[in-house]
Design an enzyme around this catalytic site. Structure first.
Site: not given
Length: 165
Positions: A96, A123-124, A146
């Site tokens: 979300c 870059r999660s 990252d």
């Protein structure tokens, strides 16, 4: 606090129940381990998970994964699938937060995102990677940065490591 096996049992139970329509797990549940190899081995790939949280995330049924974080929703795979099969990806569930940022950026661009260059520092699985995939699928060239590398997500579904910056 909770034990990993208790959380695992609760997730498995929720996956099986007909009266549970969606599952949302608030991460992190457990402190990250210092080792590079986690305690659980993925039966399909043979790769060890980095943490208990990674293992538990992938236990959530993709049919009930409200956040779109399970392995089947993983942005690196969705990015390639969406580029090669746009019809298949119409029912994609994105996390979300990433979806909200994408919609805000899209609303700010009168001429769309095609041809834009975007840089994302993160870059999660929750924000950076899915946001990069959505932006690139909309025609933007996205640099994802990252601590270890820079990746370029291209609109045609191609991903490459950038070494010449």
């Amino acid at each position: 606090g909770p034990r990993p096996q208790d959380v695992e049992a609760a997730i498995r139970d929720a996956n099986e129940r007909d009266d549970v329509h969606g599952i949302l797990v608030y991460y992190p549940i457990f402190k990250r381990q210092d080792s590079t190899r986690g305690p659980y081995k993925n039966r399909l790939t043979g790769v060890y998970y980095k943490s208990s949280d990674d293992y538990l995330r992938d236990l959530v049924s993709s049919k009930k994964d409200v956040e779109g974080l399970s392995h089947s929703h993983n942005a690196r795979y969705l990015f390639r699938d969406r580029a090669t099969n746009p019809v298949k990806s119409s029912n994609v569930i994105y996390p979300c937060t990433a979806l909200s940022v994408f919609k805000i950026l899209k609303a700010q661009q009168d001429n769309g995102l095609a041809g834009q260059t975007v840089t994302i520092v993160n870059r999660s699985e929750i924000l950076g990677r899915p946001l990069a995939a959505m932006l690139a699928s909309s025609g933007a060239h996205v640099y994802s940065i990252d601590a270890d590398s820079v990746l370029l997500f291209r609109p045609e579904g191609r991903l490459r490591r950038v070494t010449d910056m």
